[in-house]
Structure formats: structure tokens, C-alpha cells
Design a protein around this motif. Structure first.
Motif, short mmCIF file in Angstrom:
data_model
loop_
_atom_site.label_atom_id
_atom_site.label_comp_id
_atom_site.label_asym_id
_atom_site.label_seq_id
_atom_site.Cartn_x
_atom_site.Cartn_y
_atom_site.Cartn_z
N ILE A 403 0.98 -1.31 0.02
CA ILE A 403 -0.02 0.07 -0.03
C ILE A 403 0.81 1.19 -0.15
O ILE A 403 0.48 2.24 -0.66
N ALA A 404 1.88 1.29 0.79
CA ALA A 404 2.86 2.24 0.97
C ALA A 404 3.46 2.54 -0.67
O ALA A 404 3.55 3.71 -0.93
N ASP A 405 3.78 1.44 -1.25
CA ASP A 405 4.34 1.86 -2.79
C ASP A 405 3.31 2.38 -3.41
O ASP A 405 3.71 3.49 -4.14
N ILE A 406 1.92 2.06 -3.49
CA ILE A 406 1.02 2.78 -4.29
C ILE A 406 0.76 4.08 -3.94
O ILE A 406 0.80 4.81 -4.70
N GLU A 407 0.92 4.39 -2.58
CA GLU A 407 0.51 5.74 -2.11
C GLU A 407 1.81 6.48 -2.58
O GLU A 407 1.54 7.84 -2.96
N LYS A 408 2.81 6.11 -2.41
CA LYS A 408 4.17 7.11 -2.94
C LYS A 408 4.10 7.31 -4.29
O LYS A 408 4.04 8.56 -4.65
N VAL A 409 3.66 6.35 -5.35
CA VAL A 409 3.61 6.69 -6.75
C VAL A 409 2.36 7.78 -6.81
O VAL A 409 2.76 8.88 -7.50
N ILE A 411 1.06 9.91 -4.71
CA ILE A 411 1.36 11.47 -4.22
C ILE A 411 2.24 11.96 -5.22
O ILE A 411 2.15 13.15 -5.46
N LYS A 412 3.16 11.39 -5.59
CA LYS A 412 4.33 11.96 -6.65
C LYS A 412 3.58 12.35 -8.03
O LYS A 412 3.72 13.49 -8.70
N LYS A 413 2.64 11.54 -8.45
CA LYS A 413 1.83 12.00 -9.78
C LYS A 413 1.10 13.22 -9.54
O LYS A 413 1.07 14.17 -10.08
N VAL A 414 0.30 13.23 -8.32
CA VAL A 414 -0.46 14.30 -7.97
C VAL A 414 0.33 15.63 -7.99
O VAL A 414 -0.13 16.77 -8.65
N LEU A 415 1.57 15.65 -7.18
CA LEU A 415 2.26 16.67 -7.05
C LEU A 415 2.77 17.19 -8.27
O LEU A 415 2.85 18.51 -8.56
N ASP A 416 3.03 16.13 -9.15
CA ASP A 416 3.63 16.62 -10.45
C ASP A 416 2.76 17.39 -11.45
O ASP A 416 2.81 18.27 -12.39
N LYS A 417 1.75 16.70 -11.23
CA LYS A 417 0.34 17.27 -12.12
C LYS A 417 0.03 18.59 -11.85
O LYS A 417 -0.37 19.47 -12.76
N LEU A 418 0.02 18.89 -10.63
CA LEU A 418 -0.28 20.25 -10.12
C LEU A 418 0.98 21.13 -9.73
O LEU A 418 0.77 22.16 -8.98
N LYS A 419 2.08 20.79 -10.62
CA LYS A 419 3.25 21.62 -10.42
C LYS A 419 3.54 21.86 -9.02
O LYS A 419 4.03 22.89 -8.46
N TRP A 420 3.52 20.86 -7.97
CA TRP A 420 3.91 21.10 -6.70
C TRP A 420 3.28 21.99 -5.80
O TRP A 420 3.64 22.51 -4.97
N ASN A 421 2.02 22.36 -6.19
CA ASN A 421 1.05 23.30 -5.52
C ASN A 421 0.43 22.42 -4.37
O ASN A 421 -0.48 21.65 -4.37
N LYS A 422 1.32 22.40 -3.26
CA LYS A 422 0.84 21.63 -1.95
C LYS A 422 -0.54 21.93 -1.57
O LYS A 422 -1.09 20.89 -0.91
N VAL A 423 -1.07 23.07 -1.61
CA VAL A 423 -2.45 23.30 -1.09
C VAL A 423 -3.11 22.73 -1.87
O VAL A 423 -4.16 22.07 -1.40
N LYS A 439 4.41 12.97 4.53
CA LYS A 439 4.47 11.97 3.37
C LYS A 439 5.83 12.18 2.55
O LYS A 439 6.29 11.33 2.08
N ILE A 440 5.83 13.48 2.06
CA ILE A 440 6.79 13.83 1.12
C ILE A 440 8.23 13.43 1.75
O ILE A 440 9.02 12.94 1.06
N ALA A 441 8.51 13.73 3.09
CA ALA A 441 9.50 13.38 3.53
C ALA A 441 9.87 11.81 3.91
O ALA A 441 10.90 11.45 3.71
N LYS A 442 8.64 11.19 4.05
CA LYS A 442 8.82 9.89 4.33
C LYS A 442 9.38 9.12 3.19
O LYS A 442 10.02 8.25 3.10
N TYR A 443 8.61 9.44 2.07
CA TYR A 443 9.14 8.62 0.61
C TYR A 443 10.21 9.40 0.03
O TYR A 443 10.55 9.05 -1.11
N GLY A 444 10.68 10.51 0.47
CA GLY A 444 11.72 11.20 -0.15
C GLY A 444 11.40 11.64 -1.33
O GLY A 444 12.20 11.67 -2.45
N LEU A 445 10.31 12.42 -1.56
CA LEU A 445 9.97 12.75 -2.62
C LEU A 445 10.50 14.23 -3.14
O LEU A 445 10.77 15.12 -2.22
N LYS A 446 10.84 14.42 -4.39
CA LYS A 446 11.42 15.71 -4.67
C LYS A 446 10.84 16.40 -5.94
O LYS A 446 10.49 15.51 -6.80
#
Length: 448
Positions: A403-409, A411-423, A439-446
Motif C-alpha cells: 500500500i505504501a508503494d502505491i501511495e508513494k507513486v 502522491i508523486k503523480k498528483v504533485l507533478d500534475k499540480l506543479k507541486w502546489n501543495k495546497v 509523506k513527502i519526507a517519508k517517501y523522499g519525494l522531490k
């Protein structure tokens, strides 16, 4: 002329059966409920009985049970508009010859009656050698499906669950072979005993040998205590050997000896231990082809396939997809602590259009990902991510996603789609801004 008794509280159904069976050359007698039907069984001595399941007073299962008491061997066909796995298995267990769902297809009914009468006449010429004890019905449905092939599989589960013959379950990865093994075990005479599962491909030969047969203290230098093997742990229950095709030649030879002798030797032990468990084996390989190629022992193959159940790929039972989706949503809601209760427009059409190379397991993983993504109680089409049909991916890869693998992928897709608009991303993901940052920190997303 064969005599058929039709029991149904619906006068239209009784008339339909009476006219059709009379036209087919049978003598037909009818009854309006179970009690009067049993009286006619005693008085008229029919050659076969067709009974409805849901009637005032006695149910169809009660009728079958009583008929088996007063006239063992009389074939009974159960009709119902409320079919499910548990009822199918229960009807076969209490003695039904077959199980047919309404609305009636007369051609199907006539064929089943003809076959039932033929088997009954053959049976009357033979001496009864066994009288299996009927166990109570299973309480939980472990599988779903109403396509003809699945209905036949459930009937066979009901038949084989009342004895301990070896069973071989075949089918592609993800079709539900282990679920069928569990259904056989928990449906019949083994349900009060252990079910022991062994994955034959997951262990090295030496380790697998110790796991299967166990050992006594002192059997070899590192045997510092007694160990019960899987055969011994299974007792009078079931041992399920998954991926049986992966056994080495040495282990095939040892397993064959166990099946032949119905006993096994424990290293360091003084005497052989009787084998009391039923063996169910499963494979996604063509064992018959492996036998021809010298990769699997022929005698072991035939010892294992006393009774065979072939699980169909999901692409061959797409009419079951809607029921499977509802069943899996209930299961995943409990697992994910979600409340996704509705199926959005277009979801089922999209799922029907896919070929499902990973079968039911792929469907479950697809639904899991979509249910994690959804922000409401609706399973939305936009969250269904299907495998590209032109991309050759082994179905086994689906097993490795947590489940964590799925969530990580996601969240990254959503952030990239929204150009990292966290709000905005927090709103789409339906989580708080601090949770998103965690979660960004937990999964090391950049940010790319």
C-alpha cells in the motif's frame, strides 16, 4: 417412461415444467410445497425430483435432506432465484444431483434431468460402497462468480469436499487457486482440522525437506530440538502444496513415496508416521507437458490429479467482473479502513474492456489503488489505472506492491500534475498540509 416429480409453490413454474417435461416424454407429477412433495415421493416413487429452494414451510434443502433419508440415491435437482457460492456447495453436500438458477432455461433443465436419470439407473445396478457423512455448510463465501464455469467449479468443490481424495488445481497466476483450496478445506470434512500451506518455489530443497518432514533432535548437528514438519502439522486436515511444478526431482520422488505409502519418515525418528491429511496441489504450469518433457514425474502427476479443478482466466469470465468488484470493494474497505460504497459511471465498462493478464489478483490491486486515490465514497473511473495491453509485464509483479508503494507513486503523480502546489495537492489527496509534508519526507519525494 421415467417419472419426474416437480415441487414448486409457483403455479406458473409448475405448469411450465409439467408441459415441457410431458412433451419430452416424461410422466410428470407435481406438488405445491415440500411437505406434499415428500408424501408423493413415498406414494408415487418418482425416478427424479425437481424442487424449488425457497418455498413456504420446508425449504428445498430440507426436502433434499429428507429425501436422502427416506430414499437414498434418488436424484434431486434444486432450483433457485437466489444462487450464491454457499448455497451451491450446500445443495451438493446435502445430496442434490445438480443446482440450476432461475429464470429456467428448459433446454438446460431437460439435459440435466436426462443425465441425472442415466446416472441413477447406472447406480441402481451397483452395490453402494460408501455413505459419506454430510457436514454443515460453509458460513462465508470465499469466492464469487455466477458464470457457468464458476458455478460448475463450486459444484465440484461441494462434491470433493466430502472426501479426502487428492486434488490438483490448475490455472494462471492470480486466478484464485489458493482460495479454491481453502474453500475445499473449509467446506467439508476437513474444516475442523488444520490447513497448512507450503510454497514449493519459495524454499531451497534442503530447507523445504525439513519444512515438509520435520526432524527429531540429534538427526543432524544443528537439530538441537524436535521440529514438526508440515505433513505432521496438517494432521487430519489439508496440506496445500502451491507451485508443485517447482519441486526438484529428489523432492518429487520423496513426495511420490509419501502418497504411495500414506506415511512419511521423520529424520531421527524411530518409525514412519501415518499420513492422514488430504493433499491439494496447485500449479500455473502445464504439468502434462512437463511430464512429456521429462521435467515432472509421470506417476506423481497421476497421483496428484485424482480430481482436477481448472481455474479460468478472468478474461474468460468477464460476466463475473461486476460481482467481483463489489466483493473486493467490501474486502478492501475493511483492509484500508475506507468507505467506498458506490461504483461511478463508466467504471464497469472500463474494467470489462481490459484483458486482465494478472487475473483476479490484478483486478484487486487495481481496485486497491483506485480506492486509495478516491476522496469520496465513489469508485471513480479517473482513478482506474490499467496495465498497457501492449506492455509485457509478468502478473507476479503485482504481488510485490505494498500500500505504501502505491501511495508513494500516486502522491508523486498528483504533485507533478499540480506543479507541486501543495495546497491544491492536499485538497485532491484529501489530507492535511502537514500530513502531505510528512509523506513527502517519508517517501523522499522531490520536485523534478
Amino acid at each position: 417412461m421415467s417419472k419426474v416429480l416437480a415441487i414448486d409453490d409457483d403455479s406458473i413454474i409448475r405448469t411450465l415444467m409439467s408441459n415441457s417435461l410431458t412433451k419430452a416424454g416424461y410422466e410428470v407429477i407435481t406438488a405445491v410445497d415440500g411437505e406434499s412433495g415428500l408424501q408423493k415421493v413415498i406414494q408415487e416413487k418418482p425416478d427424479l425430483v425437481v424442487t424449488d429452494f425457497q418455498m413456504p414451510g420446508m425449504s428445498g434443502l430440507d426436502v433434499i435432506t429428507e429425501i436422502q433419508r427416506i430414499q437414498p440415491g434418488l436424484p434431486v435437482i434444486l432450483l433457485t432465484a437466489h444462487g450464491d457460492v454457499a448455497l451451491t456447495i450446500k445443495s451438493i453436500q446435502v445430496g442434490a444431483y445438480d443446482f440450476i438458477e432461475k429464470p429456467l432455461q428448459m433446454q438446460e433443465l431437460l439435459e440435466v434431468i436426462r443425465n441425472g436419470l442415466e446416472i441413477s439407473y447406472q447406480s441402481q445396478t451397483l452395490t453402494e460402497t460408501i455413505s459419506p457423512e454430510i457436514r454443515k455448510a460453509i458460513e462465508d463465501n470465499l469466492l464469487v462468480g455466477k458464470t457457468p464455469v464458476m458455478r460448475e467449479i463450486f459444484k465440484n468443490v461441494g462434491r470433493v469436499s466430502l472426501n479426502k481424495v487428492n486434488v490438483l488445481i490448475t490455472g494462471e497466476t492470480g486466478t484464485g487457486k489458493e482460495l479454491i483450496a481453502r474453500l475445499i478445506h473449509y467446506s467439508g470434512i476437513t474444516r475442523d482440522h488444520p490447513l497448512v500451506v507450503v510454497n514449493c518455489s519459495a524454499l531451497h530443497e534442503d530447507i523445504l525437506e525439513n519444512e515438509l518432514f520435520g526432524y527429531n533432535m540429534g538427526a543432524f548437528p544443528t537439530a538441537v530440538s524436535d521440529k514438526k514438519g508440515k505433513f505432521e502439522q496438517a494432521g487430519e486436515g489439508t496440506i496445500f502444496l502451491d507451485d508443485i511444478s517447482e519441486l526438484s526431482d529428489t523432492m518429487q520422488t520423496r513426495l511420490l513415496r509419501v502418497i504411495q505409502e500414506l506415511e512419511f519418515e521423520k529424520p531421527g525418528g524411530d518409525a514412519p508416521i501415518p499420513l492422514k491429511a488430504r493433499i491439494i496441489a496447485a500449479t500455473n504450469k502445464d504439468l502434462e507437458a512437463m511430464v512429456k518433457n521429462g521435467k515432472f514425474r509421470e506417476e506423481l502427476y497421476y497421483r496428484l490429479k485424482v480430481f482436477t479443478i481448472a481455474m479460468p482466466p478472468l478474461k474468460n469470465r468477464k460476466d463475473d467482473i461486476e460481482e467481483l468488484v463489489k466483493h473486493l470493494m467490501q474486502k478492501l474497505n475493511r483492509k484500508l479502513n475506507k468507505k467506498v460504497l458506490k461504483i461511478g459511471n463508466g467504471v464497469l465498462d472500463l474494467l470489462h474492456s481490459h484483458d486482465w493478464p494478472g487475473n483476479v489478483r490484478e483486478l484487486e490491486n487495481t481496485l486497491m489503488q483506485a480506492m486509495i486515490m478516491t476522496r469520496s465514497d465513489v469508485l471513480e473511473k479517473e482513478h482506474i489505472v490499467l496495465l498497457n495491453r501492449n506492455t509485457p509485464v509478468e502478473p507476479e509483479q503485482f504481488e510485490l506492491k505494498s500500500i505504501a508503494d502505491i501511495e508513494k507513486v500516486h502522491i508523486k503523480k498528483v504533485l507533478d500534475k499540480l506543479k507541486w502546489n501543495k495546497v491544491e495537492a492536499s485538497r485532491v489527496l484529501d489530507i492535511t498540509r502537514p500530513t502531505l509534508n510528512a509523506k513527502i519526507a517519508k517517501y523522499g519525494l522531490k520536485h523534478n
